[in-house]
Enzyme design. Structure first.
Site, PDB file in Angstrom:
ATOM      1  N   ASP A  16      21.309 -55.409  35.046  1.00 16.43           N
ATOM      2  CA  ASP A  16      20.530 -56.122  36.061  1.00 16.43           C
ATOM      3  C   ASP A  16      19.082 -56.179  35.576  1.00 16.43           C
ATOM      4  O   ASP A  16      18.437 -55.137  35.420  1.00 16.43           O
ATOM      5  CB  ASP A  16      20.640 -55.338  37.373  1.00 16.43           C
ATOM      6  CG  ASP A  16      19.778 -55.920  38.482  1.00 16.43           C
ATOM      7  OD1 ASP A  16      19.012 -56.876  38.237  1.00 16.43           O
ATOM      8  OD2 ASP A  16      19.875 -55.395  39.611  1.00 16.43           O
ATOM      9  N   ILE A  17      18.574 -57.354  35.348  1.00 12.30           N
ATOM     10  CA  ILE A  17      17.251 -57.496  34.735  1.00 12.30           C
ATOM     11  C   ILE A  17      16.126 -56.969  35.644  1.00 12.30           C
ATOM     12  O   ILE A  17      15.059 -56.602  35.145  1.00 12.30           O
ATOM     13  CB  ILE A  17      16.996 -58.967  34.317  1.00 12.30           C
ATOM     14  CG1 ILE A  17      15.906 -59.040  33.241  1.00 12.30           C
ATOM     15  CG2 ILE A  17      16.659 -59.837  35.508  1.00 12.30           C
ATOM     16  CD1 ILE A  17      15.812 -60.381  32.540  1.00 12.30           C
ATOM     17  N   ASN A  30      13.309 -72.447  39.313  1.00  7.86           N
ATOM     18  CA  ASN A  30      13.440 -73.910  39.446  1.00  7.86           C
ATOM     19  C   ASN A  30      12.052 -74.536  39.366  1.00  7.86           C
ATOM     20  O   ASN A  30      11.040 -73.831  39.437  1.00  7.86           O
ATOM     21  CB  ASN A  30      14.159 -74.275  40.748  1.00  7.86           C
ATOM     22  CG  ASN A  30      13.480 -73.660  41.959  1.00  7.86           C
ATOM     23  OD1 ASN A  30      12.330 -73.947  42.257  1.00  7.86           O
ATOM     24  ND2 ASN A  30      14.197 -72.758  42.636  1.00  7.86           N
ATOM     25  N   GLY A  38      20.829 -66.431  42.499  1.00  9.41           N
ATOM     26  CA  GLY A  38      20.983 -65.911  41.135  1.00  9.41           C
ATOM     27  C   GLY A  38      19.913 -64.921  40.762  1.00  9.41           C
ATOM     28  O   GLY A  38      19.443 -64.125  41.591  1.00  9.41           O
ATOM     29  N   ASP A  40      16.848 -65.466  40.024  1.00 10.74           N
ATOM     30  CA  ASP A  40      15.590 -65.801  40.708  1.00 10.74           C
ATOM     31  C   ASP A  40      15.519 -65.055  42.049  1.00 10.74           C
ATOM     32  O   ASP A  40      14.518 -64.363  42.353  1.00 10.74           O
ATOM     33  CB  ASP A  40      15.560 -67.327  40.911  1.00 10.74           C
ATOM     34  CG  ASP A  40      14.204 -67.879  41.301  1.00 10.74           C
ATOM     35  OD1 ASP A  40      13.230 -67.103  41.348  1.00 10.74           O
ATOM     36  OD2 ASP A  40      14.123 -69.095  41.567  1.00 10.74           O
ATOM     37  N   THR A 124      22.653 -70.759  32.631  1.00 14.60           N
ATOM     38  CA  THR A 124      24.121 -70.652  32.553  1.00 14.60           C
ATOM     39  C   THR A 124      24.795 -70.283  33.872  1.00 14.60           C
ATOM     40  O   THR A 124      26.005 -70.064  33.921  1.00 14.60           O
ATOM     41  CB  THR A 124      24.558 -69.648  31.468  1.00 14.60           C
ATOM     42  OG1 THR A 124      24.056 -68.353  31.816  1.00 14.60           O
ATOM     43  CG2 THR A 124      24.038 -70.041  30.101  1.00 14.60           C
ATOM     44  N   GLY A 125      24.002 -70.200  34.954  1.00 17.02           N
ATOM     45  CA  GLY A 125      24.583 -69.946  36.278  1.00 17.02           C
ATOM     46  C   GLY A 125      24.619 -71.245  37.062  1.00 17.02           C
ATOM     47  O   GLY A 125      25.360 -72.177  36.725  1.00 17.02           O
ATOM     48  N   TYR A 127      22.786 -73.722  37.025  1.00 18.20           N
ATOM     49  CA  TYR A 127      22.449 -74.933  36.270  1.00 18.20           C
ATOM     50  C   TYR A 127      23.545 -75.378  35.301  1.00 18.20           C
ATOM     51  O   TYR A 127      23.421 -76.418  34.654  1.00 18.20           O
ATOM     52  CB  TYR A 127      21.105 -74.770  35.555  1.00 18.20           C
ATOM     53  CG  TYR A 127      19.901 -74.954  36.465  1.00 18.20           C
ATOM     54  CD1 TYR A 127      20.056 -75.257  37.816  1.00 18.20           C
ATOM     55  CD2 TYR A 127      18.605 -74.845  35.971  1.00 18.20           C
ATOM     56  CE1 TYR A 127      18.956 -75.428  38.657  1.00 18.20           C
ATOM     57  CE2 TYR A 127      17.490 -75.032  36.802  1.00 18.20           C
ATOM     58  CZ  TYR A 127      17.676 -75.321  38.142  1.00 18.20           C
ATOM     59  OH  TYR A 127      16.581 -75.505  38.958  1.00 18.20           O
TER      60      TYR A 127
HETATM   61  N1  AR6 Z   1      20.130 -59.746  36.116  1.00 16.41           N
HETATM   62  C1  AR6 Z   1      20.513 -60.446  35.020  1.00 16.41           C
HETATM   63  N2  AR6 Z   1      21.181 -61.613  35.075  1.00 16.41           N
HETATM   64  C2  AR6 Z   1      21.497 -62.096  36.294  1.00 16.41           C
HETATM   65  C3  AR6 Z   1      21.135 -61.440  37.500  1.00 16.41           C
HETATM   66  C4  AR6 Z   1      20.426 -60.211  37.385  1.00 16.41           C
HETATM   67  N3  AR6 Z   1      20.034 -59.513  38.463  1.00 16.41           N
HETATM   68  N4  AR6 Z   1      21.591 -62.188  38.545  1.00 16.41           N
HETATM   69  C5  AR6 Z   1      22.227 -63.276  38.014  1.00 16.41           C
HETATM   70  N5  AR6 Z   1      22.179 -63.219  36.656  1.00 16.41           N
HETATM   71  P1  AR6 Z   1      21.138 -68.380  37.543  1.00 16.41           P
HETATM   72  P2  AR6 Z   1      20.156 -70.852  36.245  1.00 16.41           P
HETATM   73  C6  AR6 Z   1      22.726 -64.158  35.660  1.00 16.41           C
HETATM   74  O1  AR6 Z   1      22.032 -69.173  38.436  1.00 16.41           O
HETATM   75  O2  AR6 Z   1      21.527 -71.230  35.832  1.00 16.41           O
HETATM   76  C7  AR6 Z   1      18.344 -70.296  41.093  1.00 16.41           C
HETATM   77  O3  AR6 Z   1      18.705 -70.591  42.391  1.00 16.41           O
HETATM   78  C8  AR6 Z   1      23.824 -65.089  36.063  1.00 16.41           C
HETATM   79  O4  AR6 Z   1      25.072 -64.427  36.035  1.00 16.41           O
HETATM   80  O5  AR6 Z   1      20.374 -67.253  38.128  1.00 16.41           O
HETATM   81  O6  AR6 Z   1      19.030 -70.983  35.251  1.00 16.41           O
HETATM   82  C9  AR6 Z   1      16.967 -70.847  40.707  1.00 16.41           C
HETATM   83  O7  AR6 Z   1      16.091 -70.889  41.808  1.00 16.41           O
HETATM   84  C10 AR6 Z   1      23.723 -66.168  34.987  1.00 16.41           C
HETATM   85  O8  AR6 Z   1      24.428 -65.754  33.814  1.00 16.41           O
HETATM   86  O9  AR6 Z   1      20.030 -69.342  36.803  1.00 16.41           O
HETATM   87  C11 AR6 Z   1      17.296 -72.219  40.188  1.00 16.41           C
HETATM   88  O10 AR6 Z   1      17.375 -73.153  41.252  1.00 16.41           O
HETATM   89  C12 AR6 Z   1      22.238 -66.187  34.634  1.00 16.41           C
HETATM   90  O11 AR6 Z   1      21.674 -65.025  35.266  1.00 16.41           O
HETATM   91  C13 AR6 Z   1      18.650 -72.055  39.559  1.00 16.41           C
HETATM   92  O12 AR6 Z   1      19.262 -70.935  40.198  1.00 16.41           O
HETATM   93  C14 AR6 Z   1      21.504 -67.420  35.107  1.00 16.41           C
HETATM   94  O13 AR6 Z   1      22.046 -67.857  36.346  1.00 16.41           O
HETATM   95  C15 AR6 Z   1      18.549 -71.735  38.081  1.00 16.41           C
HETATM   96  O14 AR6 Z   1      19.822 -71.735  37.516  1.00 16.41           O
END
Ligand code: AR6
Length: 178
Positions: A16-17, A30, A38, A40, A124-125, A127
């Protein structure tokens, strides 16, 4: 997994970052810097309202760019907020924008004297960027940056949230660092 290139350690862990103790952690934000789900959502929840207050001083952040705030209640003293591309079909400059999101974050870290930084797997989540492709771009961009900015960073860590993400990044690092 961990490798050393010059004086920089590149490390891949599952976790967990928000718990990282690097000087900066990177947020996958975003373009309105409005918070969300996610990683964020997790960063704003753990870091407290101060981070959003600082985000409001920026007029958003376009895809491929990055801005910096303090880390609020986090152990990391800074959060670098970058915006990855929304993946559609791969023909909308997604790769260039993803590379640029990593490079802008690294540039901003170095400009601020930050030596240790942790990244999530940007785009990769929510988006939708295909994981293997995104991992290759992330690792290549970091390796290129570290080679052309020798001594600037002592640690670049990827904090991956799942076994599949850890595996994709490990495969990319094995392939590209050899
Ligand atoms: N620690 C590390 N990685 C994580 C954590 C954490 N606590 N939580 C999730 N991940 P995403 P995106 C991973 O969706 O695709 C938001 O709503 C997750 O499993 O967080 O860039 C923003 O506001 C995935 O592998 O980011 C934007 O609107 C990775 O983090 C949008 O999502 C990225 O997933 C950005 O989408």
């Amino acid at each position: 997994m961990e490798i050393k290139t010059g004086s920089t350690v590149i490390s891949l862990i599952k976790g967990d970052i928000t718990l990282e103790e690097t000087e900066a952690i990177v947020n996958a934000a975003n373009s309105r810097l409005a918070g969300g789900g996610g990683v964020d959502g997790a960063i704003h929840a753990a870091g407290g309202p101060q981070i959003m207050e600082e985000c409001r001083m920026y007029n958003g952040c376009p895809a491929g760019k990055a801005v910096i705030t303090t880390g609020g209640n986090l152990k990391a003293r800074h959060v670098i907020h970058t915006v990855g591309p929304v993946y559609r079909d791969g023909s909308r400059s997604e790769a260039t924008l993803l590379e640029s999101a990593y490079r802008s974050s690294l540039d901003l870290a170095v400009k601020n004297g930050i030596k240790t930084i942790a990244f999530p797997s940007i785009s990769t989540g929510a988006y939708g960027y295909p994981l293997e492709e995104a991992a290759g771009i992330a690792i290549k961009t970091v390796l290129d940056f570290v080679k052309s900015n020798k001594g600037a960073l002592s640690l670049v860590r990827f904090v991956l949230f799942s076994d599949s993400a850890l595996k994709a990044y490990s495969n990319a690092l094995k392939k590209l660092a050899s």
